[in-house]
Design a protein around this motif. Sequence first.
Motif, PDB file in Angstrom:
ATOM      1  N   SER A 156       7.173  33.154  19.156  1.00 60.25           N
ATOM      2  CA  SER A 156       6.941  34.220  19.960  1.00 60.25           C
ATOM      3  C   SER A 156       7.838  33.786  21.121  1.00 60.25           C
ATOM      4  N   GLY A 157       8.182  34.861  21.971  1.00 63.66           N
ATOM      5  CA  GLY A 157       9.264  34.670  22.917  1.00 63.66           C
ATOM      6  C   GLY A 157      10.760  34.659  22.554  1.00 63.66           C
ATOM      7  N   LYS A 158      11.596  34.332  23.171  1.00 68.02           N
ATOM      8  CA  LYS A 158      12.885  34.266  23.107  1.00 68.02           C
ATOM      9  C   LYS A 158      13.681  33.084  23.907  1.00 68.02           C
ATOM     10  N   VAL A 159      14.647  32.447  23.070  1.00 68.98           N
ATOM     11  CA  VAL A 159      15.406  31.411  23.834  1.00 68.98           C
ATOM     12  C   VAL A 159      17.147  31.858  23.507  1.00 68.98           C
ATOM     13  N   TYR A 160      17.732  31.737  24.594  1.00 66.44           N
ATOM     14  CA  TYR A 160      19.099  32.330  24.849  1.00 66.44           C
ATOM     15  C   TYR A 160      19.938  31.164  25.096  1.00 66.44           C
ATOM     16  N   VAL A 161      21.096  30.977  24.455  1.00 66.40           N
ATOM     17  CA  VAL A 161      22.209  30.042  24.893  1.00 66.40           C
ATOM     18  C   VAL A 161      23.292  30.676  25.104  1.00 66.40           C
ATOM     19  N   GLU A 162      23.793  30.508  26.511  1.00 72.07           N
ATOM     20  CA  GLU A 162      24.915  31.565  26.764  1.00 72.07           C
ATOM     21  C   GLU A 162      24.755  32.968  26.371  1.00 72.07           C
ATOM     22  N   GLY A 163      23.647  33.357  26.394  1.00 72.06           N
ATOM     23  CA  GLY A 163      23.179  34.780  26.261  1.00 72.06           C
ATOM     24  C   GLY A 163      23.140  35.039  24.608  1.00 72.06           C
ATOM     25  N   MET A 164      23.333  34.044  23.774  1.00 79.73           N
ATOM     26  CA  MET A 164      23.149  33.902  22.400  1.00 79.73           C
ATOM     27  C   MET A 164      21.520  33.847  22.030  1.00 79.73           C
ATOM     28  N   ASP A 165      21.031  34.661  21.238  1.00 82.39           N
ATOM     29  CA  ASP A 165      19.652  34.536  20.787  1.00 82.39           C
ATOM     30  C   ASP A 165      19.509  33.721  19.797  1.00 82.39           C
ATOM     31  N   THR A 166      19.084  32.472  19.852  1.00 84.63           N
ATOM     32  CA  THR A 166      18.868  31.538  18.764  1.00 84.63           C
ATOM     33  C   THR A 166      18.260  32.045  17.545  1.00 84.63           C
ATOM     34  N   ALA A 167      17.447  33.007  17.609  1.00 88.18           N
ATOM     35  CA  ALA A 167      17.020  33.501  16.202  1.00 88.18           C
ATOM     36  C   ALA A 167      17.990  34.581  15.414  1.00 88.18           C
ATOM     37  N   ASP A 168      19.201  34.594  16.003  1.00 89.52           N
ATOM     38  CA  ASP A 168      20.331  35.280  15.174  1.00 89.52           C
ATOM     39  C   ASP A 168      21.023  34.341  14.457  1.00 89.52           C
ATOM     40  N   GLU A 169      20.771  34.209  13.135  1.00 91.30           N
ATOM     41  CA  GLU A 169      21.519  33.291  12.437  1.00 91.30           C
ATOM     42  C   GLU A 169      23.073  33.374  12.408  1.00 91.30           C
ATOM     43  N   GLU A 170      23.634  34.387  12.655  1.00 91.52           N
ATOM     44  CA  GLU A 170      24.963  34.522  12.768  1.00 91.52           C
ATOM     45  C   GLU A 170      25.523  33.620  13.930  1.00 91.52           C
ATOM     46  N   LYS A 171      24.572  33.319  14.909  1.00 91.22           N
ATOM     47  CA  LYS A 171      25.006  32.843  16.027  1.00 91.22           C
ATOM     48  C   LYS A 171      24.851  31.179  16.221  1.00 91.22           C
ATOM     49  N   LEU A 172      24.153  30.755  15.031  1.00 89.61           N
ATOM     50  CA  LEU A 172      23.793  29.176  14.963  1.00 89.61           C
ATOM     51  C   LEU A 172      24.995  28.371  14.959  1.00 89.61           C
ATOM     52  N   TYR A 173      26.036  28.731  14.339  1.00 88.00           N
ATOM     53  CA  TYR A 173      27.066  27.426  14.481  1.00 88.00           C
ATOM     54  C   TYR A 173      27.730  27.551  16.041  1.00 88.00           C
ATOM     55  N   ASP A 174      27.851  28.787  16.541  1.00 88.08           N
ATOM     56  CA  ASP A 174      28.205  28.893  17.939  1.00 88.08           C
ATOM     57  C   ASP A 174      27.302  28.047  18.835  1.00 88.08           C
ATOM     58  N   ILE A 175      26.017  28.320  18.750  1.00 91.71           N
ATOM     59  CA  ILE A 175      24.965  27.646  19.517  1.00 91.71           C
ATOM     60  C   ILE A 175      25.153  26.367  19.398  1.00 91.71           C
ATOM     61  N   ARG A 176      25.281  25.672  18.128  1.00 94.95           N
ATOM     62  CA  ARG A 176      25.214  24.343  17.842  1.00 94.95           C
ATOM     63  C   ARG A 176      26.706  23.491  18.376  1.00 94.95           C
ATOM     64  N   GLN A 177      27.768  24.298  18.539  1.00 91.84           N
ATOM     65  CA  GLN A 177      28.816  23.871  19.201  1.00 91.84           C
ATOM     66  C   GLN A 177      28.585  23.954  20.646  1.00 91.84           C
ATOM     67  N   THR A 178      27.853  24.759  21.234  1.00 93.12           N
ATOM     68  CA  THR A 178      27.712  24.801  22.691  1.00 93.12           C
ATOM     69  C   THR A 178      26.778  23.861  23.064  1.00 93.12           C
ATOM     70  N   VAL A 179      25.589  23.572  22.343  1.00 95.29           N
ATOM     71  CA  VAL A 179      24.751  22.640  22.826  1.00 95.29           C
ATOM     72  C   VAL A 179      24.652  21.247  21.821  1.00 95.29           C
ATOM     73  N   GLY A 180      25.020  20.113  22.322  1.00 97.49           N
ATOM     74  CA  GLY A 180      24.964  18.741  21.635  1.00 97.49           C
ATOM     75  C   GLY A 180      23.671  18.203  22.121  1.00 97.49           C
ATOM     76  N   MET A 181      23.119  17.391  20.963  1.00103.98           N
ATOM     77  CA  MET A 181      21.824  16.585  21.112  1.00103.98           C
ATOM     78  C   MET A 181      21.916  15.248  20.705  1.00103.98           C
ATOM     79  N   VAL A 182      21.294  14.231  21.581  1.00101.19           N
ATOM     80  CA  VAL A 182      21.273  13.153  21.121  1.00101.19           C
ATOM     81  C   VAL A 182      19.798  12.777  20.853  1.00101.19           C
ATOM     82  N   PHE A 183      19.326  12.255  19.906  1.00 99.68           N
ATOM     83  CA  PHE A 183      17.957  11.879  19.640  1.00 99.68           C
ATOM     84  C   PHE A 183      17.403  10.657  20.031  1.00 99.68           C
ATOM     85  N   GLN A 184      16.090  10.341  20.082  1.00 93.75           N
ATOM     86  CA  GLN A 184      15.880   8.999  20.357  1.00 93.75           C
ATOM     87  C   GLN A 184      16.003   8.035  19.601  1.00 93.75           C
TER      88      GLN A 184
END
Length: 373
Positions: A156-184
Motif C-alpha cells: 500500500s502507499g505509492k512510490v514515484y520516480v521522477e513522477g512515474m508510479d513504480t506500480a505502472d508496468e508501462e513505466k518500468l523500463y524508464d524507471i530502471r533507466q533513471t535509477v541504477g542500483m549497485v547491490f552488496q
Amino acid sequence: ACRCLPPAAWCPAAPPPFGKNKEAETIEMASALLWPYSAENRFLISRLSHAAACSKRIFTGGGCLRQTILKKQKIQEWGTAPFGGAHHQKEKQSMSDTILTAENLKFRYDAEQPVYALDGVSAQVKRGEFVAVLGANGCGKSTLAKHFNAILLPESGKVYVEGMDTADEEKLYDIRQTVGMVFQNPDNQIVATVVEEDVAFALENLGVPQDEMRRRVDDSMKMAGIYEYRERAPHNLSGGQKQRVAIAGVVAMRPDCLILDEATAMLDPRGREQVMQTIHYLNENMGITVVSITHYMEEAAQADRVLVMSKGHVVMEGTPKEVFSQTEKVRSLHLDVPQAAELRDELVKAGIPMPEGIIDTGACAQALYELLQ
C-alpha cells in the motif's frame, strides 16, 4: 497484494542465441535452479545465456550485428519496440526538484505475517542530493532501496520516480533507466565472462553506438579503478574488485540516480575511499543523485542529508550535523557515530570545552588546535 517483479518483466524479447557455449549452458542450468519456472523467468535465463554465447562479440562487431537484428525484429507478443528503438527512448518528464518520493509506503515479504518490513514510510530525495540511509540490520533500508527502482512494489502507499508510479508496468523500463542500483554482493549482477564485456552488457542492450559504448566503458572502468583488469575474468577477481566492476557497469549507464546498497562493504579502507571519491565526483560534477545505504558513519558524515531507519520507520532525518549531534539517540538505535563526534563527546565529559556539531576529523582537529593556542 504486493508483487515482486523479476528483471525480465520489463525487458523486450531477445533474439535466439547465436549458439551456446559452455558458459551459456552453465548459466542456463544455474538460472533454472535459482528461479521458478515462468515465461518471464525463462526469458531472463535466455537473456543470460545469450550474453555468455555472445562472448567477445561486443567490441568486435557482434554487438552491432545484434543491434541491427533487434531493430529489424518485430516483437508482437511483448507489444513494445526493441532495445534502441524510438519507442524506448525515455519520455520527457516534467523536471521537478524531487526525483524519488515514497508516500505512506507499506510492504511485507509474507502477506500472512503481521510484521511489515516497511510500515508507513514517507520520504523524498531531491535531484542532485547525496542521501545516506542508516539503520541496524533488518530495519528496512534495502527494502526501501528496492522500491525506488521497482524491484519491489508497495503493498500500500505509492512510490514515484521522477513522477512515474513504480506500480505502472508501462513505466518500468524508464524507471530502471533513471535509477541504477549497485547491490552488496557483486556476484548478483555480474553476468559476463570478461570484465569489460560485463561493464558493456547494459549499454549493448540499450543500443548504445559502438564508439560511445567503448568510451563509456573505458571511462567507467578507469573511474572505478579496474581498467587494468578489463580483460580478466570476473570470477578470478577479489570481492572488492568485483564490486568495482559492478559499480562501473551501473555508472556506464549514466543514470539520473544511483542507489548503493552497502556497495563498499566488501572493500578495504583504501578501496572504499577510492570508490567514494568516484561517487562524490559523479554527484558533484555530473549531477547524479546518490542514495547510499551504509554502516560506515564516516561515509554518512559526507552526505547532504541522512535518514535513519528503525523497524520499518524513518525515525531521524536531517543534515549529518543535526543527526550525529544526537549521539545518545543514535547509539540507542544500535548505530555508531563518527569517531570525531565520539572524541568530541569524550572531551566534553572530561571538562574540555568543544564546540557542538563536530562530525569530521578536520573540524575536530581545528577545534583542538584553537584550544591549544
